[in-house]
Design an enzyme around this catalytic site. Structure first.
Site, PDB file in Angstrom:
ATOM      1  CG  HIS A 206      -2.113  -0.891   1.086  1.00  0.00           C
ATOM      2  ND1 HIS A 206      -2.023  -2.263   1.069  1.00  0.00           N
ATOM      3  CD2 HIS A 206      -3.449  -0.608   0.960  1.00  0.00           C
ATOM      4  CE1 HIS A 206      -3.226  -2.799   0.952  1.00  0.00           C
ATOM      5  NE2 HIS A 206      -4.116  -1.818   0.878  1.00  0.00           N
ATOM      6  CG  HIS A 248       2.654  -3.369   6.504  1.00  0.00           C
ATOM      7  ND1 HIS A 248       3.352  -4.325   5.797  1.00  0.00           N
ATOM      8  CD2 HIS A 248       1.490  -3.177   5.832  1.00  0.00           C
ATOM      9  CE1 HIS A 248       2.649  -4.690   4.741  1.00  0.00           C
ATOM     10  NE2 HIS A 248       1.511  -4.008   4.739  1.00  0.00           N
TER      11      HIS A 248
END
Length: 285
Positions: A206, A248
């Site tokens: 992303h 993440h």
């Protein structure tokens, strides 16, 4: 009474005189094997005499010096080996410290990882931002704009955007498969449309997509200043949402932004114009 010759000869021959039981002088040799009657008078046997002769001060001093030299050599070598074991490299210490800080900070910032987290009520909003940076909506949107575009310039831009998105998917998948870093332990695998490599965390796809698309749109679309600021804010919020959702670690997002920024340079190098695309299609036909 012994004669002077006997004394001088005894002194020259390296013998030591002694007195026997009958009162006469006898000579004791300094050899390693003394006479048996002297050994009996001293209360020892030839074997013990040989052992005492072998343990002479000269030999003891020699053996002591050899042992001292051996021990000194060992003492000189051991500290070097200990230093090699106890002094790791500065790079290893710095990397371990950075990894520990990264894990600690990522866990502290994962405030939307689940509904029971401190900011769990914002989790639906974070997931909506997550979908806005997903690859599938961007691929579908770029293909649709390419199909609906009437101008050659618009088709060129949408075509290269589509190629850039495909390139991003390939590069991120290769890096994830090579590094194989697991996602944070507090992450919940409820992401939208995941693939096999999505179980790995490094780098954030992303973040790479947000950085690359932001640079692409700012460079090739004529936008007003508020829209340009909005695009930059969107890219930053997408990266932040990855950490807040626990998807993440911080370093995954930071490296993803750097990777996406550099990917745009590669897209510019591989830019496809309609003429170049038609020539490629003509050669294949």
């Amino acid at each position: 009474m012994p004669s002077p010759k006997a004394k001088s000869s005894g002194g020259r021959s390296g013998s030591v005189s002694g007195i026997s039981n009958n009162g006469r002088y006898e000579f004791m040799s300094l050899s390693r094997n003394p006479p048996p009657h002297l050994l009996q008078r001293q209360g020892s046997d030839p074997t013990s005499a040989r052992l005492r002769a072998s343990e002479s001060p000269i030999r003891r001093r020699g053996s002591g010096s050899s042992n001292a030299s051996t021990s000194s050599t060992g003492n000189q070598q051991m500290p070097e080996e200990d230093c090699m074991r106890l002094n790791p490299s500065f790079v290893g210490i710095a990397f371990s410290s950075l990894l520990a800080i990264d894990l600690w900070l990522s866990k502290r910032l994962g405030v939307c990882a689940c509904e029971d987290s401190s900011w769990g009520s914002f989790r639906p909003l974070m997931k909506l931002i997550e979908i806005s940076g997903h690859g599938i909506p961007w691929l579908v949107g770029a293909a649709y704009c390419l199909y609906k575009s009437d101008s050659a310039a618009g088709q060129e831009v949408m075509l290269n955007l589509l190629m850039a998105l495909l390139l991003d998917l390939v590069l991120v998948g290769v890096v994830k498969a090579a590094v194989r870093r697991r996602r944070p332990a507090h992450n919940r695998m409820d992401m939208f449309a995941t693939f096999s490599v999505d179980r790995y965390s490094f780098p954030s796809g992303h973040a790479t997509r947000a950085a690359m698309c932001a640079r692409f749109l700012l460079a090739h679309l004529v936008l007003a200043a508020p829209l340009r600021v909005l695009i930059l804010l969107w890219a930053g919020v997408v990266g932040l949402s990855r950490v807040l959702l626990g998807r993440h670690n911080v370093t995954d997002v930071a490296f993803g932004f750097c990777m996406g920024y550099c990917q745009y340079n590669l897209v510019e190098m591989l830019w496809l114009s309609p003429a170049a695309l038609q020539s490629m299609l003509g050669q294949q036909g």
